[in-house]
Structures are given as structure tokens and as C-alpha cells.
Write an enzyme that holds these catalytic residues in place. Structure first.
Site, PDB file in Angstrom:
ATOM      1  CE  LYS A 251      16.128   0.226 -14.338  1.00 59.07           C
ATOM      2  NZ  LYS A 251      17.516   0.626 -13.687  1.00 59.07           N
TER       3      LYS A 251
ATOM      4  N   GLY B 164      26.462  -2.675 -24.145  1.00 59.02           N
ATOM      5  CA  GLY B 164      25.320  -3.649 -23.261  1.00 59.02           C
ATOM      6  C   GLY B 164      24.257  -4.009 -24.441  1.00 59.02           C
TER       7      GLY B 164
ATOM      8  CD  GLU C 241      21.214   2.052 -25.110  1.00 59.44           C
ATOM      9  OE1 GLU C 241      22.000   0.973 -25.087  1.00 59.44           O
ATOM     10  OE2 GLU C 241      21.596   3.206 -25.050  1.00 59.44           O
ATOM     11  CG  ASP C 242      21.976  -1.596 -22.774  1.00 58.47           C
ATOM     12  OD1 ASP C 242      21.489  -0.615 -22.854  1.00 58.47           O
ATOM     13  OD2 ASP C 242      23.050  -2.056 -21.891  1.00 58.47           O
TER      14      ASP C 242
ATOM     15  NE  ARG D 192      29.673  -5.512 -20.400  1.00 54.77           N
ATOM     16  CZ  ARG D 192      29.027  -4.402 -20.369  1.00 54.77           C
ATOM     17  NH1 ARG D 192      27.669  -4.279 -20.574  1.00 54.77           N
ATOM     18  NH2 ARG D 192      29.854  -3.360 -19.786  1.00 54.77           N
TER      19      ARG D 192
ATOM     20  CG  ASP E 242      17.950   4.556 -15.461  1.00 55.35           C
ATOM     21  OD1 ASP E 242      16.590   4.489 -15.025  1.00 55.35           O
ATOM     22  OD2 ASP E 242      18.876   4.571 -14.710  1.00 55.35           O
TER      23      ASP E 242
ATOM     24  CG  ASP F 123      28.206  -3.658 -16.856  1.00 50.61           C
ATOM     25  OD1 ASP F 123      27.384  -2.789 -17.302  1.00 50.61           O
ATOM     26  OD2 ASP F 123      29.282  -2.945 -16.293  1.00 50.61           O
TER      27      ASP F 123
ATOM     28  CG  PHE G  47      21.399  -2.225 -10.783  1.00 49.20           C
ATOM     29  CD1 PHE G  47      22.158  -1.019 -11.596  1.00 49.20           C
ATOM     30  CD2 PHE G  47      22.204  -3.268 -10.832  1.00 49.20           C
ATOM     31  CE1 PHE G  47      23.145  -1.175 -12.580  1.00 49.20           C
ATOM     32  CE2 PHE G  47      23.385  -3.612 -11.588  1.00 49.20           C
ATOM     33  CZ  PHE G  47      23.900  -2.547 -12.359  1.00 49.20           C
TER      34      PHE G  47
HETATM   35  P1  5GP Z   1      20.244   6.828 -19.055  1.00 54.78           P
HETATM   36  O1  5GP Z   1      20.900   7.834 -19.750  1.00 54.78           O
HETATM   37  O2  5GP Z   1      19.003   6.267 -20.068  1.00 54.78           O
HETATM   38  O3  5GP Z   1      19.719   7.165 -17.655  1.00 54.78           O
HETATM   39  O4  5GP Z   1      21.028   5.632 -18.754  1.00 54.78           O
HETATM   40  C1  5GP Z   1      21.067   4.588 -19.705  1.00 54.78           C
HETATM   41  C2  5GP Z   1      22.426   3.785 -19.325  1.00 54.78           C
HETATM   42  O5  5GP Z   1      22.536   3.649 -18.053  1.00 54.78           O
HETATM   43  C3  5GP Z   1      22.266   2.491 -19.948  1.00 54.78           C
HETATM   44  O6  5GP Z   1      22.932   2.322 -21.337  1.00 54.78           O
HETATM   45  C4  5GP Z   1      22.959   1.685 -18.861  1.00 54.78           C
HETATM   46  O7  5GP Z   1      24.350   1.305 -19.355  1.00 54.78           O
HETATM   47  C5  5GP Z   1      22.952   2.104 -17.749  1.00 54.78           C
HETATM   48  N1  5GP Z   1      21.742   1.603 -16.950  1.00 54.78           N
HETATM   49  C6  5GP Z   1      20.553   2.212 -16.551  1.00 54.78           C
HETATM   50  N2  5GP Z   1      19.972   1.285 -15.654  1.00 54.78           N
HETATM   51  C7  5GP Z   1      20.638  -0.022 -15.530  1.00 54.78           C
HETATM   52  C8  5GP Z   1      20.423  -0.937 -14.917  1.00 54.78           C
HETATM   53  O8  5GP Z   1      19.335  -1.415 -14.234  1.00 54.78           O
HETATM   54  N3  5GP Z   1      21.452  -1.940 -15.031  1.00 54.78           N
HETATM   55  C9  5GP Z   1      22.721  -1.821 -15.905  1.00 54.78           C
HETATM   56  N4  5GP Z   1      23.449  -2.795 -15.737  1.00 54.78           N
HETATM   57  N5  5GP Z   1      22.613  -0.436 -16.441  1.00 54.78           N
HETATM   58  C10 5GP Z   1      21.691   0.215 -16.248  1.00 54.78           C
HETATM   59 MG    MG Z   2      23.514   0.946 -23.145  1.00 50.46          MG
END
Ligand code: 5GP
Ligand code: MG
Length: 178
Positions: free
Chosen positions: A134, A48, A102-103, A168, A106, A162, A155
Site C-alpha cells: 500500500k 499471512g 511477506e503478504d 485466509r 502497509d 485475515d 482493508f
Molecule cells: P505494517 O507494519 O506494514 O503497517 O503492517 C503490516 C501488517 O499489517 C501485515 O503483515 C498485516 O498483518 C497487516 N495488514 C496491513 N494491511 C492489511 C490489510 O489490508 N488486511 C489485512 N488482513 N492485514 C493487513
Molecule cells: Mg504479514
């Protein structure tokens, strides 16, 4: 393009390419200042973050290095269940100033796990630069040194992120429509 279709869903633009460009330039300038003389090692988390990492690096004005890691999570054969591994960690990070690129953060669980794995290698300093956060979904306490944008819990796709493998390539960030 204000509205795009990715697979079976429609998405509306929420952060334009120009807004991304401006904000990433600001963050790159701040990191360059903070890391002057420290030769930081950027660790971009695939897949990402590839687009963010590329644009961020263009704005870094102090000597630095970049490498790419992938975080693999799979079911192990042992009773402990889930096994997590950082793939591609070829660079020696011991004693280095490491910035994880990191992208999106969440729940924060992925980053928390990644940071604990990286700390085992004893970097001198370990910071996070996330394009998006977020805050409404954060489930763990995380120190995120550099955030480009805080966004609601919807989302999103585009600019490296993606929806089921697609989207992407979009040059801006789009939010799913109801
Ligand atoms: P976390 O462990 O912080 O909950 O998850 C992070 C990962 O969830 C990110 O690296 C990404 O791959 C995915 N993710 C979380 N929110 C989104 C979103 O709104 N869109 C997309 N495409 N991926 C997300
Ligand atoms: Mg990621």
C-alpha cells in the site's frame, strides 16, 4: 464469488485468483533469473504469507530453500517497553542470499524492524518479495525488490490475509465494502 461475507463485514473481489496466478508466475520467473546459481533462502513470514509463499515457490526454477519465521512483538518487563523477536530463525542466514516473503506492506514499520533484525545475522544479500504493497501508507523508506500488486489504502482479506482470524482460505483478494 464477487462478494463475500467474513464475520460482520462484506467484501468485494479486487484481485482474482487468475490475476494472482499470472502475476506470481511473472515474479517467480524474475526471481529465478536474478537468483540463478545463488541458492536463495526464502524466509516466509507467518501467518499471512503462507499461500503466497506456496504459490511463489512452485514457480522458482533455480535450486533454493524455504523456511518460516514469525515476528513476535510483545511488552517486555524492562523499561524499554516493546520487545521484538524473530521466532523460528533456525537456518543459518550468514552469507546467504535471503528473500523475505511477506503478504502485505502497509506502513512498512514491521518490515523495517524485521529487516534490521535479519541484518544482524549478516546475510550476503537481503531482499523483500511482498505480494501486496500500500504505497499510500508507507511511513518509512523501504527497498522492496519484488512487488506483485500495489493497492489502495483499503482493508483487504483473502489469499492468506485475515479479518480477525477468518478469510485466509479465500482464493482471491477481497476489499472491504463501506
Ligand atoms: P505494517 O507494519 O506494514 O503497517 O503492517 C503490516 C501488517 O499489517 C501485515 O503483515 C498485516 O498483518 C497487516 N495488514 C496491513 N494491511 C492489511 C490489510 O489490508 N488486511 C489485512 N488482513 N492485514 C493487513
Ligand atoms: Mg504479514
Amino acid at each position: 464469488m464477487e462478494i463475500v461475507t467474513v464475520k460482520d463485514k462484506k467484501f468485494a473481489i479486487s484481485i482474482t485468483a487468475e490475476q494472482l496466478r499470472q502475476r506470481i508466475a511473472e515474479i517467480a520467473a524474475q526471481i529465478s533469473k536474478d537468483m540463478e546459481g545463488k541458492k536463495p533462502l526464502f524466509l516466509a513470514v507467518l501467518n499471512g504469507s503462507f499461500m503466497y509463499a506456496a504459490d511463489l515457490m512452485r514457480g522458482i526454477t533455480t535450486p533454493c530453500e524455504i523456511s518460516f519465521v514469525r515476528f513476535a512483538s510483545y511488552e517486555g518487563m524492562h523499561s524499554t517497553g516493546c520487545v521484538n523477536e524473530v521466532l523460528g530463525l533456525a537456518e543459518e542466514i550468514k552469507g546467504r542470499n535471503v528473500i523475505v516473503v511477506e503478504d502485505i506492506i502497509d506502513s512498512g514499520l514491521t518490515m523495517q524492524l524485521l529487516l534490521s533484525k535479519l541484518r544482524e545475522h549478516q546475510p550476503a544479500d537481503l531482499r523483500v518479495a511482498s505480494l501486496l504493497v500500500k504505497p499510500g501508507n508507507l511511513k518509512v523508506e523501504l527497498d522492496i525488490a519484488y512487488t506483485c500488486f500495489e493497492i489502495p489504502n483499503d482493508f483487504i482479506v483473502g489469499y492468506g490475509l485475515d479479518y480477525d482470524g477468518e478469510g485466509r482460505n479465500l482464493p482471491a483478494i477481497y476489499t472491504v465494502m463501506e
